[in-house]
Design a protein around this motif. Structure first.
Motif, PDB file in Angstrom:
ATOM      1  N   ASN A   5       0.874  -1.181   0.000  1.00 16.25           N
ATOM      2  CA  ASN A   5       0.000   0.000   0.000  1.00 16.25           C
ATOM      3  C   ASN A   5       0.906   1.224   0.000  1.00 16.25           C
ATOM      4  OD1 ASN A   5       0.627   0.774   2.719  1.00 16.25           O
ATOM      5  ND2 ASN A   5      -0.875  -0.680   3.490  1.00 16.25           N
ATOM      6  N   ASP A   6       0.370   2.411   0.258  1.00 20.07           N
ATOM      7  CA  ASP A   6       1.195   3.618   0.143  1.00 20.07           C
ATOM      8  C   ASP A   6       2.220   3.778   1.262  1.00 20.07           C
ATOM      9  OD1 ASP A   6      -0.716   4.190   2.077  1.00 20.07           O
ATOM     10  OD2 ASP A   6      -1.005   6.257   1.414  1.00 20.07           O
ATOM     11  N   LYS A   7       2.217   2.868   2.260  1.00 16.51           N
ATOM     12  CA  LYS A   7       3.166   2.975   3.364  1.00 16.51           C
ATOM     13  C   LYS A   7       3.980   1.707   3.587  1.00 16.51           C
ATOM     14  CE  LYS A   7       0.482   6.384   5.775  1.00 16.51           C
ATOM     15  NZ  LYS A   7       0.190   6.992   7.027  1.00 16.51           N
ATOM     16  N   ILE A   8       3.757   0.677   2.791  1.00 10.83           N
ATOM     17  CA  ILE A   8       4.449  -0.608   2.987  1.00 10.83           C
ATOM     18  C   ILE A   8       5.149  -1.017   1.697  1.00 10.83           C
ATOM     19  CG2 ILE A   8       4.146  -3.070   3.468  1.00 10.83           C
ATOM     20  CD1 ILE A   8       1.723  -2.319   5.181  1.00 10.83           C
ATOM     21  N   VAL A   9       6.401  -1.407   1.840  1.00 16.54           N
ATOM     22  CA  VAL A   9       7.180  -1.916   0.711  1.00 16.54           C
ATOM     23  C   VAL A   9       7.619  -3.328   1.043  1.00 16.54           C
ATOM     24  CG1 VAL A   9       9.290  -1.625  -0.638  1.00 16.54           C
ATOM     25  CG2 VAL A   9       8.013   0.379   0.110  1.00 16.54           C
ATOM     26  N   ILE A  10       7.529  -4.207   0.072  1.00 17.88           N
ATOM     27  CA  ILE A  10       7.974  -5.588   0.240  1.00 17.88           C
ATOM     28  C   ILE A  10       9.226  -5.779  -0.613  1.00 17.88           C
ATOM     29  CG2 ILE A  10       7.390  -8.002  -0.146  1.00 17.88           C
ATOM     30  CD1 ILE A  10       4.417  -7.108   0.114  1.00 17.88           C
ATOM     31  N   ALA A  11      10.275  -6.315  -0.006  1.00 15.19           N
ATOM     32  CA  ALA A  11      11.518  -6.577  -0.726  1.00 15.19           C
ATOM     33  C   ALA A  11      11.930  -8.024  -0.496  1.00 15.19           C
ATOM     34  CB  ALA A  11      12.619  -5.639  -0.253  1.00 15.19           C
ATOM     35  N   VAL A  12      12.424  -8.663  -1.543  1.00 15.55           N
ATOM     36  CA  VAL A  12      12.897 -10.045  -1.452  1.00 15.55           C
ATOM     37  C   VAL A  12      14.365 -10.051  -1.843  1.00 15.55           C
ATOM     38  CG1 VAL A  12      12.614 -12.384  -2.335  1.00 15.55           C
ATOM     39  CG2 VAL A  12      10.606 -10.931  -2.041  1.00 15.55           C
ATOM     40  N   ASP A  27      22.761  -4.141  11.757  1.00 12.70           N
ATOM     41  CA  ASP A  27      23.828  -3.219  12.132  1.00 12.70           C
ATOM     42  C   ASP A  27      23.242  -1.815  12.344  1.00 12.70           C
ATOM     43  OD1 ASP A  27      26.028  -1.232  11.723  1.00 12.70           O
ATOM     44  OD2 ASP A  27      27.201  -3.047  11.415  1.00 12.70           O
ATOM     45  N   PRO A  28      23.645  -1.130  13.412  1.00 11.90           N
ATOM     46  CA  PRO A  28      23.149   0.234  13.652  1.00 11.90           C
ATOM     47  C   PRO A  28      23.385   1.186  12.480  1.00 11.90           C
ATOM     48  CG  PRO A  28      24.323  -0.566  15.580  1.00 11.90           C
ATOM     49  CD  PRO A  28      24.524  -1.588  14.486  1.00 11.90           C
ATOM     50  N   VAL A  29      24.460   0.981  11.728  1.00 14.22           N
ATOM     51  CA  VAL A  29      24.735   1.836  10.564  1.00 14.22           C
ATOM     52  C   VAL A  29      23.625   1.686   9.522  1.00 14.22           C
ATOM     53  CG1 VAL A  29      26.361   2.240   8.658  1.00 14.22           C
ATOM     54  CG2 VAL A  29      27.219   1.797  10.962  1.00 14.22           C
ATOM     55  N   THR A  30      23.114   0.463   9.361  1.00 11.61           N
ATOM     56  CA  THR A  30      22.012   0.237   8.425  1.00 11.61           C
ATOM     57  C   THR A  30      20.769   0.985   8.888  1.00 11.61           C
ATOM     58  OG1 THR A  30      22.904  -1.941   7.882  1.00 11.61           O
ATOM     59  CG2 THR A  30      20.610  -1.541   7.297  1.00 11.61           C
ATOM     60  N   GLY A  31      20.494   0.948  10.183  1.00 16.49           N
ATOM     61  CA  GLY A  31      19.357   1.692  10.726  1.00 16.49           C
ATOM     62  C   GLY A  31      19.486   3.183  10.487  1.00 16.49           C
ATOM     63  N   GLU A  32      20.692   3.705  10.656  1.00 21.38           N
ATOM     64  CA  GLU A  32      20.926   5.125  10.403  1.00 21.38           C
ATOM     65  C   GLU A  32      20.676   5.452   8.931  1.00 21.38           C
ATOM     66  OE1 GLU A  32      24.794   6.334  11.805  1.00 21.38           O
ATOM     67  OE2 GLU A  32      24.505   5.258  13.687  1.00 21.38           O
ATOM     68  N   ALA A  33      21.147   4.587   8.053  1.00 21.76           N
ATOM     69  CA  ALA A  33      20.944   4.815   6.617  1.00 21.76           C
ATOM     70  C   ALA A  33      19.463   4.770   6.270  1.00 21.76           C
ATOM     71  CB  ALA A  33      21.711   3.766   5.809  1.00 21.76           C
ATOM     72  N   SER A  35      16.985   5.538   8.217  1.00 19.42           N
ATOM     73  CA  SER A  35      16.329   6.740   8.738  1.00 19.42           C
ATOM     74  C   SER A  35      16.564   7.925   7.804  1.00 19.42           C
ATOM     75  CB  SER A  35      16.803   7.062  10.147  1.00 19.42           C
ATOM     76  OG  SER A  35      18.136   7.522  10.148  1.00 19.42           O
ATOM     77  N   GLU A  36      17.713   7.955   7.147  1.00 19.98           N
ATOM     78  CA  GLU A  36      17.982   9.008   6.160  1.00 19.98           C
ATOM     79  C   GLU A  36      17.029   8.891   4.975  1.00 19.98           C
ATOM     80  OE1 GLU A  36      20.161  11.634   6.190  1.00 19.98           O
ATOM     81  OE2 GLU A  36      20.581  11.096   8.276  1.00 19.98           O
ATOM     82  N   ASP A  37      16.556   7.665   4.699  1.00 19.16           N
ATOM     83  CA  ASP A  37      15.598   7.424   3.614  1.00 19.16           C
ATOM     84  C   ASP A  37      14.163   7.590   4.083  1.00 19.16           C
ATOM     85  OD1 ASP A  37      17.627   6.850   1.783  1.00 19.16           O
ATOM     86  OD2 ASP A  37      17.649   4.732   2.317  1.00 19.16           O
ATOM     87  N   LYS A  38      13.991   8.059   5.308  1.00 22.57           N
ATOM     88  CA  LYS A  38      12.667   8.305   5.905  1.00 22.57           C
ATOM     89  C   LYS A  38      11.889   7.007   6.152  1.00 22.57           C
ATOM     90  CE  LYS A  38      13.302  12.764   5.506  1.00 22.57           C
ATOM     91  NZ  LYS A  38      14.545  13.128   6.000  1.00 22.57           N
ATOM     92  N   ILE A  39      12.607   5.916   6.398  1.00 19.68           N
ATOM     93  CA  ILE A  39      11.960   4.655   6.751  1.00 19.68           C
ATOM     94  C   ILE A  39      11.653   4.702   8.239  1.00 19.68           C
ATOM     95  CG2 ILE A  39      12.240   2.148   6.917  1.00 19.68           C
ATOM     96  CD1 ILE A  39      14.083   2.352   4.450  1.00 19.68           C
ATOM     97  N   THR A  40      10.368   4.634   8.573  1.00 22.27           N
ATOM     98  CA  THR A  40       9.940   4.718   9.966  1.00 22.27           C
ATOM     99  C   THR A  40       8.991   3.562  10.270  1.00 22.27           C
ATOM    100  OG1 THR A  40       8.064   6.127   9.424  1.00 22.27           O
ATOM    101  CG2 THR A  40      10.123   7.241   9.977  1.00 22.27           C
TER     102      THR A  40
END
Length: 54
Positions: A5-12, A27-33, A35-40
């Motif tokens: 939907n407009d808020k969910i992305v599925i990746a394989v 890895d915390p670095v992945t989480g930081e990256a 968040s820069e992409d506005k993934i919440t």
């Protein structure tokens, strides 16, 4: 990859080393990256393999 939907992305992803992939993903670095992409709102991960039996 697809949008549920407009808020969910599925990746394989396919990998030969699930433990390494999960380590990188957690890895915390992945989480930081992300968040820069506005993934919440967090993520859900499902590991699919040949052991699935319906």
């Amino acid at each position: 990859m697809g949008v549920a939907n407009d808020k969910i992305v599925i990746a394989v992803f396919e990998t030969n080393d699930p433990d390494e992939f999960i380590g990188i993903f957690n890895d915390p670095v992945t989480g930081e990256a992300m968040s820069e992409d506005k993934i919440t709102g967090g993520i859900e991960m499902f590991l699919l393999d040949e052991t699935f039996e319906p």
